[in-house]
Design a protein around this motif. Sequence first.
Motif, PDB file in Angstrom:
ATOM      1  N   ALA A 135       0.842  -1.196   0.000  1.00 56.29           N
ATOM      2  CA  ALA A 135       0.000   0.000   0.000  1.00 56.29           C
ATOM      3  C   ALA A 135       0.874   1.242   0.000  1.00 56.29           C
ATOM      4  N   LEU A 136       0.383   2.263  -0.679  1.00 55.90           N
ATOM      5  CA  LEU A 136       1.115   3.525  -0.741  1.00 55.90           C
ATOM      6  C   LEU A 136       0.297   4.602  -0.047  1.00 55.90           C
ATOM      7  N   THR A 137       0.935   5.353   0.840  1.00 57.94           N
ATOM      8  CA  THR A 137       0.251   6.514   1.401  1.00 57.94           C
ATOM      9  C   THR A 137       1.050   7.759   1.053  1.00 57.94           C
ATOM     10  N   VAL A 138       0.323   8.842   0.833  1.00 57.80           N
ATOM     11  CA  VAL A 138       0.953  10.114   0.522  1.00 57.80           C
ATOM     12  C   VAL A 138       0.644  11.053   1.675  1.00 57.80           C
ATOM     13  N   ASP A 139       1.664  11.616   2.279  1.00 65.03           N
ATOM     14  CA  ASP A 139       1.456  12.547   3.385  1.00 65.03           C
ATOM     15  C   ASP A 139       2.060  13.891   2.991  1.00 65.03           C
ATOM     16  N   ILE A 140       1.183  14.863   2.761  1.00 62.10           N
ATOM     17  CA  ILE A 140       1.642  16.201   2.392  1.00 62.10           C
ATOM     18  C   ILE A 140       1.879  16.998   3.670  1.00 62.10           C
ATOM     19  N   ASP A 141       2.967  17.712   3.748  1.00 61.74           N
ATOM     20  CA  ASP A 141       3.352  18.452   4.959  1.00 61.74           C
ATOM     21  C   ASP A 141       3.319  17.568   6.199  1.00 61.74           C
ATOM     22  N   PRO A 142       4.043  16.455   6.193  1.00 58.27           N
ATOM     23  CA  PRO A 142       3.990  15.571   7.366  1.00 58.27           C
ATOM     24  C   PRO A 142       4.599  16.256   8.581  1.00 58.27           C
ATOM     25  N   VAL A 143       4.132  15.887   9.766  1.00 54.54           N
ATOM     26  CA  VAL A 143       4.760  16.431  10.974  1.00 54.54           C
ATOM     27  C   VAL A 143       5.619  15.379  11.655  1.00 54.54           C
ATOM     28  N   SER A 144       5.457  14.139  11.238  1.00 53.91           N
ATOM     29  CA  SER A 144       6.283  13.087  11.815  1.00 53.91           C
ATOM     30  C   SER A 144       6.851  12.262  10.675  1.00 53.91           C
ATOM     31  N   LEU A 145       8.137  11.975  10.759  1.00 54.55           N
ATOM     32  CA  LEU A 145       8.762  11.235   9.668  1.00 54.55           C
ATOM     33  C   LEU A 145       8.935   9.764  10.005  1.00 54.55           C
TER      34      LEU A 145
END
Length: 790
Positions: A779-789
Amino acid sequence: MIARVTLEIALRKEFDYAIPPELATRVDVGSRVQVPFGPRKVLGVVTAVAEESAHARLKPILKVIGAQTLVTPRVLQLARWIADYYCCAPEIALKSVLPEAVRQEEAGWRERLFVRALPVNGEFPKLPKRQLEVWHIIEERREILLTELLALAETTTSTVRRLEDRGLVALTNEISERDPYAQEHILPSQPLVLNARQAEALKRIMTAMASGADERSSREDGRRKPSTTFLLHGVTGSGKTEIYLQAIAHTLEQGKGAIVLVPEISLTPQTVERFKARFSSGKLQTLVAVLHSHLSAGERHDEWHKIRQGRARIVIGARSAIFAPVEPLGLVIVDEEHEHTYKQEEAPRYHARDVAIVRAQMEGAVVVLGSATPSLESYHNCKQGKYTLLELPERVDDQKLPYVRVVDMRQAARGGKGPPIFSPQLKEAITQRLERGEQTILFLNRRGYSTALECTQCGYVANCPNCSLTLTYHRPEQKLRCHLCGYLEPVPAVCPNEKCRNPQIRYSGLGTQKVEDVLGKLFPQARVKRMDADVMKRKEDYRKVLGDFRASKIDILIGTQMIAKGLHFPNVTLVGIIFADMALHQPDFRAGERTFQLLTQVAGRAGRGEVEGEVFVQAFTPFHPAIQFARRHDFVGFYEQEIEFREQLKYPPAARVALLTLKGRNEEKVKFSAAHVRRELDQLVVEKEEQDKRKKGAGASPMASGEKAPLLLSSAGPQPATSTAGFRDLIIAGPAPAPLLRAETFYRYQLMLRTRAMSRLSRALTFITAGLSLPEDVALTVDIDPVSLA
Ligand code: ADP
Ligand code: ZN
């Protein structure tokens, strides 16, 4: 007439349905409806109404949910923006704008039986004694809830029914509104006379509100839009909340409403009370609705509808309250704007602060972001002239900020058997407080007893079988626990390694339980309480401990970040931070910023009363800038040095980040898929010459900057041309294993993209990810402007 409906099952498509004549007056853009889909009945939202459809033989809408349209056109527009910017399916964005209790048709207004006394015509009948008593109670109250009456009169329903048969009382089903704060007695409060700094800040905010209306009409003549976002930078106790209250009053005077966002953890009864108290009477009187996760579904339903009906014009709530249907909206306040809990960690992965700014722009509202330790992003936006900075550098009561000492733990560790938990300095300070009858807070952001179980002979470490994390030892239950997935196992008596079987396995690392334990040995006379997620299971626990602490029934409070915020105890004169650099060495570019914020906030708990406060910060890297700037309460100093590092490495706020995570149970497949994604992304990077060439050629990229993006909710979808538009400043890093490679049995690999043009990149990512063919179990998730890496 036909309606276009976005269904709740994520299909990235909309469907047309016929509006049956009997529902014609009730279906509009934003209505929630039930429609047939194949053999099923599903829920959805009407996104458009039209005369006709391209399809023949449409199925009819079955049912409309709610008396009013639930999603207002403005919130619908906001949901579109979220789907677009955060790369998620429109259905998912739409789902998040309504509370579950409002979306589901079952949760409705609660109807309950009320008993009402009826006027007596003619002669009063002769009643048995018991019935007469009951009747007197009803008559006195005029109207009473049946359940309340039964308890009060110690009677049964049949007795009441007999009164009803005689025509003396009536039983009716009525809506009984649930009020989560019905038990609180709230005294009205009056606006305070502002000090000069506060008055200046309020004036600027009010000016922006006044120009809001004119500004919209004059935008055509090309004037630059004046900034309507403020960053209120003020230490705790500098009077920010009082400014919020007076700005809200001004909004109400203009006939508009306000949304106040606070982090879930600060949404205490005291916070809510302050807002309710100010607007509970007088000519600006209005209901204050509260939205947060501790409400029951029914309470949430009722609070939400009070807003939708316009009876509550002020909403105070956590993250998702930004979608509250306040109309017209005049003001949005985001308190503690730097808090990471404003970011939702599941799709749609929106950041409530950023959504607040977008929503306010769409609706001509003013935004006030408040914090003692602003995010680098917001402060940077002030420096760039996008936001207006308002500063409150001093506490209202002129109290001094506490004196902070940094203790070098490398020194304390010298000569002994490893570092002690308490340095001699901190021990001495605690002793003094106990002698003087003052209170101490000890802070360690890690629960459990110790963080690892190690064998000193073979090197065995107890790891979670599902995650790449060591298990934490919890002493009361004698269990090893994974803090990520919750995995639990008993403590082994000997080393589990077959070849070793060493009985001397030892625990290393440190958690709040161990601090409590050691403290009990050092100060057996002290009354100690621990406050972390292991002991605070219900909200009453939290209230009870804080109540006891306030009443000085506790000498020392030990806690995790749960105690870092908002608490105000005048008798606390000492704060000890046990391990200040714990978060500093995490593989995240925000590690320094987070440490600075946490230290500043925890330190702010000391010295809120008459006596000056003292803070001891124990650290193994005492000269780290995050620790040193926090010691001097110097936010601007910290910003200046931190921004340099971010700019050099092109990390936010110098650029924006999109984090792509691939996860699956088969590591090889995940790795392979990540490499495939990387190749697809590479086409976004266009060499400069090629870019120039393409610009000169015919049919230049149709996605030139400034062109309006297609809205994802429209069936058109993004244009293919998006993918070939080059990004000059795009940096792609990875794929690489995520800092936490394995979580809850899934392997994870990541790609990090950085660019200034995030809106464009989001569109490109939506297009690219839609065209990807990944193995089914990856599965692929896209996180724009993530706050946790992680
Ligand atoms: P913050 O939100 O920045 O922590 P508050 O608004 O809660 O600050 O103010 C801190 C305390 O000072 C509160 O008890 C508040 O009632 C009081 N206070 C705020 N402004 C004034 C003022 N202008 N005059 C007197 N007291 C004030
Ligand atoms: Zn685990």
